[in-house]
Design a protein around this motif. Structure first.
Motif, short mmCIF file in Angstrom:
data_model
loop_
_atom_site.label_atom_id
_atom_site.label_comp_id
_atom_site.label_asym_id
_atom_site.label_seq_id
_atom_site.Cartn_x
_atom_site.Cartn_y
_atom_site.Cartn_z
N PRO A 79 78.79 32.28 100.48
CA PRO A 79 79.81 33.15 101.06
C PRO A 79 80.86 32.40 101.87
CG PRO A 79 77.78 33.33 102.30
CD PRO A 79 77.47 32.48 101.11
N ALA A 80 82.10 32.82 101.72
CA ALA A 80 83.15 32.36 102.61
C ALA A 80 83.02 33.13 103.92
CB ALA A 80 84.52 32.59 101.98
N LYS A 81 83.58 32.59 104.98
CA LYS A 81 83.46 33.22 106.29
C LYS A 81 84.86 33.56 106.81
CE LYS A 81 81.32 32.51 110.84
NZ LYS A 81 80.54 31.55 111.67
N PHE A 82 85.07 34.83 107.13
CA PHE A 82 86.36 35.26 107.67
C PHE A 82 86.19 35.54 109.15
CE2 PHE A 82 89.79 38.29 108.55
CZ PHE A 82 90.87 37.59 108.00
N GLN A 83 86.85 34.74 109.97
CA GLN A 83 86.73 34.88 111.42
C GLN A 83 88.07 34.52 112.07
OE1 GLN A 83 83.74 32.31 113.17
NE2 GLN A 83 83.53 33.59 114.99
N ASP A 84 88.45 35.32 113.04
CA ASP A 84 89.71 35.09 113.76
C ASP A 84 90.89 35.01 112.80
OD1 ASP A 84 88.29 35.01 116.16
OD2 ASP A 84 87.94 32.86 115.99
N ASN A 85 90.90 35.94 111.83
CA ASN A 85 92.00 36.05 110.85
C ASN A 85 92.14 34.81 109.97
OD1 ASN A 85 92.75 38.62 111.85
ND2 ASN A 85 93.93 37.66 113.49
N THR A 86 91.09 34.05 109.83
CA THR A 86 91.12 32.84 109.01
C THR A 86 89.92 32.84 108.06
OG1 THR A 86 92.17 31.59 110.78
CG2 THR A 86 91.16 30.32 109.01
N LEU A 87 90.17 32.51 106.78
CA LEU A 87 89.10 32.43 105.81
C LEU A 87 88.62 30.99 105.70
CD1 LEU A 87 87.51 34.10 103.67
CD2 LEU A 87 89.14 33.25 101.98
N HIS A 88 87.34 30.79 105.98
CA HIS A 88 86.73 29.47 105.93
C HIS A 88 85.93 29.34 104.64
CE1 HIS A 88 87.77 28.91 110.21
NE2 HIS A 88 87.40 30.19 110.34
N VAL A 89 86.28 28.36 103.81
CA VAL A 89 85.64 28.17 102.51
C VAL A 89 84.23 27.63 102.71
CG1 VAL A 89 85.80 27.03 100.27
CG2 VAL A 89 87.88 27.72 101.49
N SER A 90 83.31 28.13 101.90
CA SER A 90 81.93 27.63 101.96
C SER A 90 81.89 26.18 101.50
CB SER A 90 81.02 28.48 101.06
OG SER A 90 79.72 27.98 101.06
N SER A 91 81.11 25.38 102.18
CA SER A 91 81.00 23.95 101.83
C SER A 91 79.56 23.51 102.07
CB SER A 91 81.97 23.12 102.68
OG SER A 91 81.70 23.30 104.07
N GLY A 92 79.32 22.21 101.95
CA GLY A 92 77.98 21.68 102.21
C GLY A 92 77.06 21.83 101.03
N MET A 93 75.75 21.97 101.31
CA MET A 93 74.71 21.98 100.28
C MET A 93 74.89 23.11 99.29
SD MET A 93 72.04 20.46 99.11
CE MET A 93 71.45 19.44 100.48
N CYS A 94 75.23 24.31 99.78
CA CYS A 94 75.34 25.47 98.89
C CYS A 94 76.44 25.25 97.86
CB CYS A 94 75.62 26.72 99.70
SG CYS A 94 75.65 28.23 98.69
N ALA A 95 77.62 24.85 98.32
CA ALA A 95 78.74 24.62 97.41
C ALA A 95 78.40 23.52 96.41
CB ALA A 95 79.98 24.26 98.20
N ALA A 96 77.67 22.49 96.85
CA ALA A 96 77.28 21.40 95.95
C ALA A 96 76.32 21.88 94.87
CB ALA A 96 76.65 20.27 96.76
N MET A 97 75.42 22.81 95.22
CA MET A 97 74.43 23.31 94.27
C MET A 97 75.07 24.09 93.12
SD MET A 97 71.41 24.64 96.83
CE MET A 97 70.62 25.55 95.50
N VAL A 98 76.14 24.82 93.40
CA VAL A 98 76.74 25.68 92.37
C VAL A 98 78.03 25.08 91.80
CG1 VAL A 98 75.74 27.74 93.41
CG2 VAL A 98 78.04 27.01 94.09
N LYS A 99 78.28 23.82 92.10
CA LYS A 99 79.55 23.20 91.73
C LYS A 99 79.82 23.29 90.24
CE LYS A 99 82.08 18.84 92.02
NZ LYS A 99 82.03 17.43 92.49
N ASP A 100 78.79 23.07 89.42
CA ASP A 100 78.99 23.00 87.97
C ASP A 100 79.18 24.38 87.33
OD1 ASP A 100 78.71 20.26 88.10
OD2 ASP A 100 76.56 20.29 87.68
N VAL A 101 78.81 25.44 88.01
CA VAL A 101 78.91 26.78 87.40
C VAL A 101 79.85 27.71 88.17
CG1 VAL A 101 76.59 26.66 86.40
CG2 VAL A 101 76.89 27.59 88.70
N SER A 102 80.42 27.22 89.24
CA SER A 102 81.23 28.09 90.10
C SER A 102 82.72 27.85 89.91
CB SER A 102 80.87 27.86 91.58
OG SER A 102 81.24 26.55 91.98
N SER A 103 83.49 28.77 90.44
CA SER A 103 84.95 28.65 90.48
C SER A 103 85.41 29.41 91.72
CB SER A 103 85.58 29.21 89.21
OG SER A 103 85.24 30.58 89.04
N PHE A 104 86.73 29.61 91.84
CA PHE A 104 87.27 30.36 92.97
C PHE A 104 88.01 31.59 92.46
CE2 PHE A 104 86.76 26.18 94.91
CZ PHE A 104 86.28 26.50 96.17
#
Length: 257
Positions: A79-104
């Motif tokens: 999940p991306a995180k929306f806080q203080d009117n800013t969308l923070h992109v998911s990163s770290g281990m989770c994003a690395a795990m789904v890198k080959d099958v994910s998109s935006f």
């Protein structure tokens, strides 16, 4: 005598005070419409079976880039995180795990809500969506899903106004106007068809009907209607109209008078 009359009065006042206190306490604790229920009423959840949309629910349009989408069958959401009117992109281990099958999800992509979870203690709302592949021109369809966690200040959801929450969600997922526009287009097209129908009918009536040799009885009746008389001479039949006689031989036009 006075003491005997005071005692019942005191008892009545005590009972009355107790009843008033109970009513006040009930009014303060009576359950109302929860924030979860209000959001579910605003956003009709889509029904998905095996990655196929059974009921799309409320159409939404993506307003910000950075929401990771993964295949519907994927067990992990980043999940991306929306806080203080800013969308923070998911990163770290989770994003690395789904890198080959994910998109935006792209800005403007059409999606549908599938799950909304309100967590008052952690002051967050999880908002899960699935893509409308047919709307986004994806062929073959892949049924991608994604999630955004809307993070609020501690205690904010305890007294939050549903309208303010919806405005915050609308910064990422706004309710699409495509459905309303499509309904207006359908209504306009229907009106045009209704207006053109009498003209087409009048034009059809104004055009002369043509009878040709070799036409069948059905074709002639479709053009001229039912005859006033029918003369049946076995293989030869004569259909008599007001100003016309049509002779059929073996069911085909042989002569017109």
């Amino acid at each position: 005598m006075r003491q005997e009359s005071v005692i019942p009065r005191l008892g009545f006042l005590i009972v009355l005070t107790s009843v008033a206190f109970s009513l006040t306490a009930y009014a303060q604790t009576a359950p109302g419409v929860s924030l979860q229920e209000q959001l579910n009423a605003q956003y009709k959840l889509a029904q998905v079976s095996g990655g196929t949309l059974v009921d799309p629910g409320t159409p939404l349009a993506v307003q910000k880039g950075g929401v990771i989408s993964v295949p519907w069958k994927a067990l992990v959401l980043c999940p991306a995180k929306f806080q203080d009117n800013t969308l923070h992109v998911s990163s770290g281990m989770c994003a690395a795990m789904v890198k080959d099958v994910s998109s935006f999800f792209r800005i403007g992509d059409k999606v549908y809500p599938t799950k909304i979870e309100v967590n008052r203690e952690k002051a967050k709302i999880s908002f899960t969506v699935v893509a409308c592949d047919s709307c986004n021109g994806v062929d073959p369809p892949t049924s991608m899903k994604g999630q955004v966690v809307f993070q609020f200040p501690k205690g904010y959801l305890e007294k939050a106004d549903a309208g303010a929450i919806e405005n915050t969600i609308g910064q990422v997922f706004t309710i699409s106007n495509d459905t309303q526009a499509q309904a207006q287009n359908d209504q306009s097209q229907q009106q045009q068809e209704q207006q053109s129908a009498p003209q087409e009918q009048a034009q059809a009536q104004a055009e002369p009907q043509t009878i040709q040799l070799g036409q069948s009885i059905d074709q002639v009746q479709a053009a001229l209607g039912k005859p006033e008389k029918i003369v049946n001479l076995g293989p030869k039949q004569i259909y008599v109209y007001k100003d016309l006689k049509v002779t059929f031989i073996n069911g085909k036009v042989a002569d017109v008078q």
